[in-house]
Scaffold this motif. Structure first.
Motif, mmCIF file in Angstrom:
data_model
loop_
_atom_site.group_PDB
_atom_site.id
_atom_site.type_symbol
_atom_site.label_atom_id
_atom_site.label_comp_id
_atom_site.label_asym_id
_atom_site.label_seq_id
_atom_site.Cartn_x
_atom_site.Cartn_y
_atom_site.Cartn_z
ATOM 1 N N SER A 100 23.061 35.425 7.623
ATOM 2 C CA SER A 100 24.644 35.380 7.398
ATOM 3 C C SER A 100 25.211 33.955 7.897
ATOM 4 N N TRP A 101 26.531 33.926 7.502
ATOM 5 C CA TRP A 101 27.230 32.855 8.209
ATOM 6 C C TRP A 101 28.588 32.798 7.979
ATOM 7 N N LEU A 102 29.360 32.254 9.098
ATOM 8 C CA LEU A 102 30.702 32.327 9.077
ATOM 9 C C LEU A 102 31.212 31.830 7.635
ATOM 10 N N TYR A 103 31.040 30.822 7.253
ATOM 11 C CA TYR A 103 31.604 30.186 6.224
ATOM 12 C C TYR A 103 30.961 30.075 4.885
ATOM 13 N N GLY A 104 29.803 30.923 4.844
ATOM 14 C CA GLY A 104 28.948 30.917 3.481
ATOM 15 C C GLY A 104 28.735 29.472 3.057
ATOM 16 N N GLY A 105 27.863 29.588 2.147
ATOM 17 C CA GLY A 105 27.650 28.219 1.378
ATOM 18 C C GLY A 105 26.297 28.513 0.541
ATOM 19 N N LEU A 106 25.884 27.528 -0.301
ATOM 20 C CA LEU A 106 24.967 27.376 -1.251
ATOM 21 C C LEU A 106 23.649 27.403 -0.104
ATOM 22 N N LEU A 107 22.643 28.298 -0.775
ATOM 23 C CA LEU A 107 21.340 28.524 -0.253
ATOM 24 C C LEU A 107 20.160 27.515 -0.613
ATOM 25 N N TYR A 108 19.462 26.747 0.548
ATOM 26 C CA TYR A 108 18.397 25.978 0.352
ATOM 27 C C TYR A 108 17.092 26.433 1.137
ATOM 28 N N ILE A 109 16.214 25.953 0.531
ATOM 29 C CA ILE A 109 14.924 26.326 1.584
ATOM 30 C C ILE A 109 14.520 24.716 1.998
ATOM 31 N N ILE A 110 14.296 24.463 3.318
ATOM 32 C CA ILE A 110 14.071 23.129 4.004
ATOM 33 C C ILE A 110 12.727 23.231 3.971
#
Length: 911
Positions: free
Chosen positions: A598-608
């Motif tokens: 999860s994340w405070l601001y959300g965002g697009l998801l990527y695999i590094i």
């Protein structure tokens, strides 16, 4: 037998439903600084009146007034306390004569106790008051061997007779309890209101008791006017977090590099590098420090190998020395740089029982080698030092001379500062100094690392920080409501981020996250070796506060894959004003088969994917996220794109080819009916970029362009990803506009990404050579001449630029940006693009290349001359290049460049 603090607290409070205290007795507040110490009874003002801890093999319970031990109303708790302290069933329970009536209170509860003037040899429980200093050593050793100690007293009356600033070090009870990290203080405790806690109560951030710290600082710094950090020395910053720890040397930003602490009956002095102790200019301080560390001791000073130089640097008559790597019984002070061969408990007990410790060490190199590790809990020296309220962190202090700090500079302390901020938030008092706030948030980051261990003195800091966020609400920052850096709101933003990083559940930080319906079925992303060193787009978006799950095969958990939430990677912490949160992305390591994110601001998801990834076709499955607009050239159909744009509620989407990925607001993408022609053009431009750079095409990893409402540098900047201001969105995705007007800025940044230190001459060509790609793409792909591609390439401006440079005598300092670019444009106009393509290819195979600008420039003169088979020495000399004689001689046999534009320009100027 209860072994953890939580289990111990449960045992101590079993059956206790209320606190029945004698009203006439005024207790004192207890101060807890030990890792094993935890509060048991806390009043309505947050003052600790009963606490427990352990030392060696034994335990103790400390009560803030001896009359509480003689009050029948506390019998349920006293019974629990004695039982918890008892090392074994049937062990003797003895009571000091001053507390004789406690025998009957325990007896009425079924525990047999005897009055005895001292503990005795048999391990059991001993109950005493805190006013006698005749049993100090005996009680400490009794605990250390495994005995249990129940001790009660108050120190405010003693303070009125002996001085408040002497209580922590000299009050008789503290000579015993301090070894376990608990102190009686001079502060009167409030006995009006108490709550029976079901779990360990929270500690106050800072107990406002008197201490001799100011006197210690003066003693340690006597005779010093400045502290010098020598050239070549890179000290680490120190974290001063314990209440009895204090700074001694700081730079202008409150970064500490020299500190000290009291712990138990002993003392510690810490430097962020051993040279701070071994520098001749620091000898007055070291001399003071050794005397201070000795206290009343008369033993030897032990010198570990790296500290042996002290023996020759200081007068031999001042101290007795012993060269040793071990803590032996005849030492009063031990000087070292690490604790490699000594157990942590032994060091802690050495100091607690009166020993002195002088240590100099740095942690920044360890931090570089262990970037994913917690410095405060995993750096070997900190495993020991943190119990003394000190730590060495991976940030460094600049070199230079720093004046001995005045009281204001060394008044900063993380606990005091956070307590003041807390008071300011709740009572709307005046704000803290901006530099204190900036320092405080960095210190909190390191402090929160220690909360994973469930230790009361560390957890309390985190709990207070969390309550501040919950009280004020999670800060919102937008274009309409920006936040000024250095303000309390900016601090709250950073504090929330640090709390999230430390493991605080997102539901405790965000009151009502805006959840979106996730995809109907989990999405799988396949990772292959072709994805090395890149972000792999998932086509998914994680809304702020929403929780998603990631699943991957167990064999891939060691592949060092990571998931990145958000693509706006610029950290804006140094910006003057925030129009969006300073940190917008978060990374999770995929080191287990199941990972919740999860994340405070959300965002697009990527695999590094890491550089040396070697597992092909690994499937990573994501559930709980939402679909984002994602069009991949050659895979996504126009119908699929239309549905995505129509249905997606994600605020960001992506347009992708094998060579470039554009991250654009969904609001702009909704007007793009068919992305294919646009992406075809971007692929043509990418191919041209690769061609000029002599790079393989398609690219090994696609370049990325991410738009953002605020970036860290300029209007656009290079990197992975390239960052640009959101206002250019239409120009990036409008094929007609690109073909007619060009797109200089983005191609300029893509050119930056091609620059190579082998043929770049900073600072001269930093903003020049990248423009070769901008000119090349505009002319060869977009058919836009250079003089129309950018106004600075107007022919008249170009001529004037050359004239101005020549008029100044062609100084190299003036050869920057457009002036430097002109040199390369003249070469291109004289010989075409092919020599550049060839020379960029040649440079990729050369080895042993020089690193200084002059040598690199001479190599370029030589290589370019050889490629075009012309002697270009006169040309480069006309531009002010420092051509060396041996290079000029080596090229003398080549034919002259008759069309040299600088020769013609010089001839005209001469006329």
């Amino acid at each position: 037998m209860a072994t953890t603090p939580d289990a111990a607290f449960e045992t101590l409070m079993d059956g206790v439903t209320s606190w029945d205290l004698p009203k006439e007795s005024i207790p004192c507040e207890l101060l807890l600084i030990g890792e094993a110490a935890f509060p048991v009874m806390v009043n309505g003002k947050g003052q600790v009146l009963i606490a427990a801890s352990s030392y060696g093999q034994g335990r103790l319970v400390v009560i803030a007034h001896e009359s509480y031990l003689l009050h029948a109303g506390l019998a349920p708790f006293l019974l629990n306390a004695v039982s918890w302290l008892c090392p074994s069933p049937g062990a003797p329970i003895t009571v000091h004569p001053s507390l004789a009536s406690l025998v009957s209170i325990l007896g009425n509860s079924g525990l047999e106790a005897l009055v005895q003037p001292e503990p005795g040899e048999t391990l059991g429980v001993y109950c005493t008051d805190a006013y006698s200093d005749t049993l100090t050593e005996e009680l400490v050793q009794f605990m250390k061997r495994g005995g249990g100690l129940l001790i009660g007293g108050q120190a405010w009356h003693w303070a009125s007779q002996h001085g408040s600033d002497k209580v922590l070090s000299s009050f008789p009870g503290n000579q015993v309890t301090s070894v376990a990290g608990i102190y009686f203080t001079d502060v009167c405790g409030n006995g009006d209101w108490f709550k029976v806690s079901k779990k360990i109560p929270n500690l106050t951030l800072y107990v406002k008791c008197k201490d001799e710290i100011e006197e210690d600082q003066q003693q340690l710094l006597k005779g010093m006017s400045e502290m010098e950090i020598e050239t070549g020395t890179v000290p680490s910053q120190l974290l001063v977090h314990g209440q009895r720890a204090f700074p001694l040397g700081v730079d202008n930003s409150y970064n500490c590099f020299l500190a000290a602490a009291h712990y138990g009956r002993g003392r510690v002095v810490l430097g962020g590098h051993e040279s701070l102790m071994l520098n001749h200019r620091m000898l007055p301080f070291v001399h003071n420090a050794l005397h201070w560390l000795m206290g009343h001791g008369v033993g030897k000073i032990g010198l570990a190998s790296k500290m042996k130089a002290l023996k020759d640097m200081l007068p031999s008559r001042s101290f007795q020395w012993s060269e040793t790597e071990l803590l032996t019984s005849d030492l009063s002070v031990f000087c070292c740089c690490s604790f490699t061969d000594i157990k942590a408990k032994k060091v802690e007990e050495f100091v607690a029982e009166g020993g002195g410790l002088l240590i100099g060490a740095e942690a920044w190199l360890w931090g570089r080698r262990n970037p994913d590790s917690d410095c405060m809990t995993q750096y070997p020296n900190n495993i020991i030092l943190k119990c003394f309220g000190l730590g060495i962190i991976s940030q460094v202090v600049s070199q230079g001379s720093f004046p001995v700090p005045h009281a204001h500079m060394i008044n900063y302390h993380i606990r005091r500062a956070l307590a003041q901020f807390e008071s300011m938030i709740y009572s709307q008092e005046s704000s803290l100094e901006e530099r204190w706030l900036k320092k405080l948030v960095k210190d909190c980051s390191y402090m929160f690392q220690m909360t994973h261990q469930r230790i009361s003195i560390y957890d309390s800091v985190k709990q207070h920080a969390l309550k501040i966020i919950q009280n004020r609400g999670f800060p919102s920052v937008t274009d309409e409501h920006p936040i000024i850096n250095g303000s309390s709101q900016a601090f709250l933003l950073s504090l929330a981020y640090e709390l999230f990083k430390s493991g605080v559940d997102i539901s405790q930080l965000l009151s009502s996250p805006s959840l979106l319906p996730p995809t109907e079925s989990p999405m799988a992303v396949t990772i292959s070796t072709d994805d090395c060193s890149s972000w792999v787009s998932t086509g998914l978006y994680l809304p702020e506060g929403q929780v998603a799950q990631i699943t991957l095969p167990s064999e891939a958990t060691n592949a060092k894959l990571k998931v990145l939430i958000g693509c706006h990677t610029d950290n804006l912490s140094e910006a003057k004003t925030y129009y969006r949160p300073p940190v917008m992305t978060y990374i999770y390591c995929l080191d287990s088969s199941q990972k919740t994110i999860s994340w405070l601001y959300g965002g697009l998801l990527y695999i590094i994917v890491p550089p040396k990834y070697d597992q092909n076709y690994v499937s990573v499955t994501i559930s709980g996220a939402v679909s984002a607009p994602y069009f991949r050239k050659g895979e996504t159909t126009q119908e699929e794109w239309t549905n995505l744009i129509k249905c997606s509620e994600a605020p960001w989407g992506e347009l992708a080819t094998d060579n470039i990925i554009l991250t654009i607001p969904t609001g702009n993408l909704k007007f793009l009916r068919d992305p294919y022609p646009l992406l075809q053009l971007w692929d043509e431009m990418a191919e041209a970029i690769a061609r000029l750079a002599s790079r393989p095409f398609p690219f090994k990893r696609p370049e990325r362009v991410v738009l953002d409402k605020q970036i860290s540098l300029g209007f656009l900047h290079s990197g992975y990803p390239i960052m640009g201001h959101i206002s250019i969105a239409e120009g990036v995705i409008d094929e007609v506009t690109i073909r007619s007007h060009g797109i200089w800025g983005v191609i300029h940044e893509l050119g930056h990404n091609q620059q190579n230190d082998r043929w770049n001459f900073p600072p001269h060509t930093n903003e020049a050579l990248c423009n070769l790609w901008a000119v090349y793409v505009h002319e060869t792909v977009l058919n836009i001449p250079r003089d129309q591609a950018h106004p600075s390439l107007n022919p008249e401006l170009r001529k004037q630029r050359i004239k101005d440079h020549q008029a100044k005598g062609a100084p190299l300092s003036n050869w920057v940006v457009w002036t430097a670019l002109e040199t390369y444009l003249q070469l291109q106009e004289g010989f075409g693009w092919q020599p550049f393509i060839q020379i960029f290819a040649d440079y990729q195979t050369l080895s042993g290349l020089p690193r200084d600008n002059e040598s690199k420039m001479n190599l370029w003169v030589k290589k370019f001359s050889e490629v075009v088979q012309k002697n270009l020495v006169p040309f480069f000399e006309a531009w002010g290049w420092p051509v060396q004689n041996d290079v000029a001689k080596s090229l003398a046999s080549l034919p002259e460049w008759q069309e040299n534009p600088m020769k013609m320009c010089t001839a005209k100027d001469t006329e």
